[in-house]
Design an enzyme around this catalytic site. Structure first.
Site, PDB file in Angstrom:
ATOM      1  CB  CYS A 114      -0.937   0.022   1.195  1.00  0.00           C
ATOM      2  SG  CYS A 114      -2.096  -1.343   1.186  1.00  0.00           S
ATOM      3  CG  HIS A 255      -3.037   3.795   2.281  1.00  0.00           C
ATOM      4  ND1 HIS A 255      -3.519   3.437   1.044  1.00  0.00           N
ATOM      5  CD2 HIS A 255      -3.070   2.664   3.043  1.00  0.00           C
ATOM      6  CE1 HIS A 255      -3.825   2.143   1.053  1.00  0.00           C
ATOM      7  NE2 HIS A 255      -3.562   1.661   2.255  1.00  0.00           N
ATOM      8  CG  ASN A 285      -6.448  -0.509   1.302  1.00  0.00           C
ATOM      9  OD1 ASN A 285      -5.764  -0.068   0.378  1.00  0.00           O
ATOM     10  ND2 ASN A 285      -5.923  -1.031   2.394  1.00  0.00           N
TER      11      ASN A 285
HETATM   12  O1  UT7 Z   1      -3.247  -1.022   3.814  1.00  0.00           O
HETATM   13  C1  UT7 Z   1      -3.071  -1.915   4.882  1.00  0.00           C
HETATM   14  C2  UT7 Z   1      -4.272  -2.778   4.956  1.00  0.00           C
HETATM   15  N1  UT7 Z   1      -4.906  -3.016   6.198  1.00  0.00           N
HETATM   16  C3  UT7 Z   1      -5.521  -2.125   6.987  1.00  0.00           C
HETATM   17  O2  UT7 Z   1      -5.462  -0.942   6.873  1.00  0.00           O
HETATM   18  C4  UT7 Z   1      -6.343  -2.742   8.074  1.00  0.00           C
HETATM   19  C5  UT7 Z   1      -6.154  -2.116   9.430  1.00  0.00           C
HETATM   20  N2  UT7 Z   1      -7.157  -2.642  10.357  1.00  0.00           N
HETATM   21  C6  UT7 Z   1      -8.449  -2.214  10.346  1.00  0.00           C
HETATM   22  O3  UT7 Z   1      -8.809  -1.351   9.562  1.00  0.00           O
HETATM   23  C7  UT7 Z   1      -9.405  -2.805  11.370  1.00  0.00           C
HETATM   24  O4  UT7 Z   1      -8.675  -3.591  12.276  1.00  0.00           O
HETATM   25  C8  UT7 Z   1     -10.520  -3.669  10.715  1.00  0.00           C
HETATM   26  C9  UT7 Z   1     -11.481  -2.765   9.950  1.00  0.00           C
HETATM   27  C10 UT7 Z   1      -9.945  -4.723   9.794  1.00  0.00           C
HETATM   28  C11 UT7 Z   1     -11.326  -4.380  11.813  1.00  0.00           C
HETATM   29  O5  UT7 Z   1     -11.913  -3.433  12.700  1.00  0.00           O
HETATM   30  P1  UT7 Z   1     -11.823  -3.646  14.270  1.00  0.00           P
HETATM   31  O6  UT7 Z   1     -12.595  -2.543  14.882  1.00  0.00           O
HETATM   32  O7  UT7 Z   1     -10.368  -3.762  14.618  1.00  0.00           O
HETATM   33  O8  UT7 Z   1     -12.602  -5.004  14.490  1.00  0.00           O
HETATM   34  P2  UT7 Z   1     -12.065  -6.388  15.072  1.00  0.00           P
HETATM   35  O9  UT7 Z   1     -11.153  -7.048  14.129  1.00  0.00           O
HETATM   36  O10 UT7 Z   1     -11.568  -6.163  16.481  1.00  0.00           O
HETATM   37  O11 UT7 Z   1     -13.409  -7.246  15.135  1.00  0.00           O
HETATM   38  C12 UT7 Z   1     -14.519  -6.869  15.979  1.00  0.00           C
HETATM   39  C13 UT7 Z   1     -15.660  -7.842  15.766  1.00  0.00           C
HETATM   40  C14 UT7 Z   1     -15.240  -9.304  15.841  1.00  0.00           C
HETATM   41  O12 UT7 Z   1     -16.306 -10.004  16.431  1.00  0.00           O
HETATM   42  P3  UT7 Z   1     -16.258 -10.406  18.004  1.00  0.00           P
HETATM   43  O13 UT7 Z   1     -15.049 -11.247  18.164  1.00  0.00           O
HETATM   44  O14 UT7 Z   1     -16.183  -9.100  18.746  1.00  0.00           O
HETATM   45  O15 UT7 Z   1     -17.546 -11.131  18.205  1.00  0.00           O
HETATM   46  C15 UT7 Z   1     -15.124  -9.741  14.408  1.00  0.00           C
HETATM   47  O16 UT7 Z   1     -15.359 -11.123  14.224  1.00  0.00           O
HETATM   48  O17 UT7 Z   1     -16.190  -7.671  14.430  1.00  0.00           O
HETATM   49  C16 UT7 Z   1     -16.249  -8.940  13.774  1.00  0.00           C
HETATM   50  N3  UT7 Z   1     -16.060  -8.699  12.334  1.00  0.00           N
HETATM   51  C17 UT7 Z   1     -17.072  -8.402  11.509  1.00  0.00           C
HETATM   52  N4  UT7 Z   1     -18.398  -8.272  11.715  1.00  0.00           N
HETATM   53  C18 UT7 Z   1     -19.170  -7.940  10.670  1.00  0.00           C
HETATM   54  C19 UT7 Z   1     -14.903  -8.708  11.621  1.00  0.00           C
HETATM   55  N5  UT7 Z   1     -15.164  -8.414  10.332  1.00  0.00           N
HETATM   56  C20 UT7 Z   1     -16.505  -8.221  10.238  1.00  0.00           C
HETATM   57  C21 UT7 Z   1     -17.351  -7.873   9.165  1.00  0.00           C
HETATM   58  N6  UT7 Z   1     -18.681  -7.750   9.426  1.00  0.00           N
HETATM   59  N7  UT7 Z   1     -16.913  -7.657   7.917  1.00  0.00           N
END
Ligand code: UT7
Length: 328
Positions: A114, A255, A285
């Protein structure tokens, strides 16, 4: 008198097919509310079987060449930032060099995920400032949707496809152009975001590859933590090296990975929202495509004008990060 790499033209291209959050929620267990509130994304553009980094880069490059008035045969170098190139080899930049008719140019790809556009601009500026090249085409492009796991809701909702291109030209004593760049890396973070299979360590179809995923792996929480720190650090470092302060920035083009990450960088720089360009809601992204697509859109919209000071910053798999400070 010193030479500066001035931006002469921009262009971008995305596949026409749009995938909305509502449509995604028919494919995996997710919904528009979760995706939008956690990432700021509403939709993304998805490439079809015949759309590749090469085809998107070609369209974006032709637009940038036309915008700049530079002839392809006058280019000295073609640089493509991508980690989803059409083939293992030759490079996508070579395919592009041939297709646009850049008969006198060298060509190479830059693999910085990225941050691919940030790294590519730094390379182009260095070639120009040292007199090795006068006119350079830089493209940032990725089609991550072809290598994401469409059953993994934690990654597949994040990415879209697209390309952005800029033409840089060396101008002696110019006020405008690339002012400073910073490039940073920490390979110990490779475990947090990678696509292991397909290289020579785990070749496709080999016994070594068999137990591993051929798709993008990401530990979202770790990458998020890193990104928040890295974006702000790179911005402060490039501004300090240029002996400038955040209030001298006219437009911040970060980004486009996640609106929450963008917002934390904006707060650290203490910039008003009007100075931050955001299109993550419409494109998701797009990896190396994200910053040049934003620069091209901002130019088209009249938000970005010659003479403005633009701060761009990116981070990605590697881990790598960096920033370019440009007088547009
Ligand atoms: O260019 C580099 C590329 N990568 C990035 O920039 C990614 C950087 N990271 C992020 O942007 C965030 O960490 C995410 C958007 C990927 C995730 O957001 P988060 O607030 O960190 O959520 P999390 O991973 O802590 O997940 C929270 C909950 C989980 O459920 P439980 O365990 O609390 O029951 C996940 O299973 O959200 C759940 N979850 C979803 N629910 C609905 C994860 N993905 C999804 C989804 N829809 N798509």
């Amino acid at each position: 008198m010193s030479i500066r790499a001035r931006i002469e033209g921009v262009g971008h291209a995305v596949p026409p097919r749009i995938l909305t959050n509502d449509e995604l929620s028919t494919m995996v267990d997710t919904n528009d509310e979760w995706i939008f509130s956690r990432t700021g994304i509403r939709q993304r553009h998805i490439s079809g079987p015949d759309e590749t980094p090469f085809t998107l880069a070609l369209e974006a490059s032709q637009k940038a060449l036309a915008h700049s008035g530079v002839a392809a045969e006058d280019l000295d170098m073609v640089i493509v930032g991508t980690v989803t190139g059409d083939m293992q080899f030759p490079s996508t930049s070579c395919l592009l060099q041939d297709a646009i008719g850049a008969k006198h140019a060298g060509a190479f790809d830059v693999g910085a995920a990225c941050a691919g556009f940030i790294y590519s601009i730094a390379n182009a500026a260095a070639l120009i400032e040292t007199g090795m090249a006068k006119k350079v085409l830089v493209v940032g492009v990725d089609v991550l949707t072809k290598i994401v796991d469409w059953t993994d809701r934690s990654t597949c909702v994040l990415f879209g496809d697209g390309a952005g291109a800029v033409i840089l030209k060396g101008v002696e004593g110019s006020e405008r152009g690339v002012i400073k760049t910073v490039l940073l890396s920490d390979g110990s973070g490779a475990k947090h975001i990678h696509n292991e299979v397909g290289g020579s360590r785990y070749p496709f179809g080999s016994p070594q590859a068999a137990p591993r995923s051929q798709k993008v792996y990401m530990n979202g929480n770790e990458v998020y933590r890193f990104a928040v720190q890295a974006m702000g650090d790179a911005c402060m470092k490039v501004l300090a090296e240029a002996k400038m302060t955040p209030d001298e920035v006219d437009l911040f083009v970060p980004h486009q990975a996640n609106i929450r990450i963008i917002e934390s960088a904006r707060e650290r720089l203490n910039l008003p929202s009007e100075k931050v360009f955001v299109n993550v809601d419409r494109f998701g992204n797009t990896s190396a495509g994200s910053i040049p697509i934003a620069l091209s859109e901002a130019t088209e919209m009249g938000v970005l004008k010659p003479g403005m000071t633009v701060l761009t910053v990116g981070f990605g798999a590697g881990l790598v990060w960096g920033a370019n400070l440009i007088r547009w």
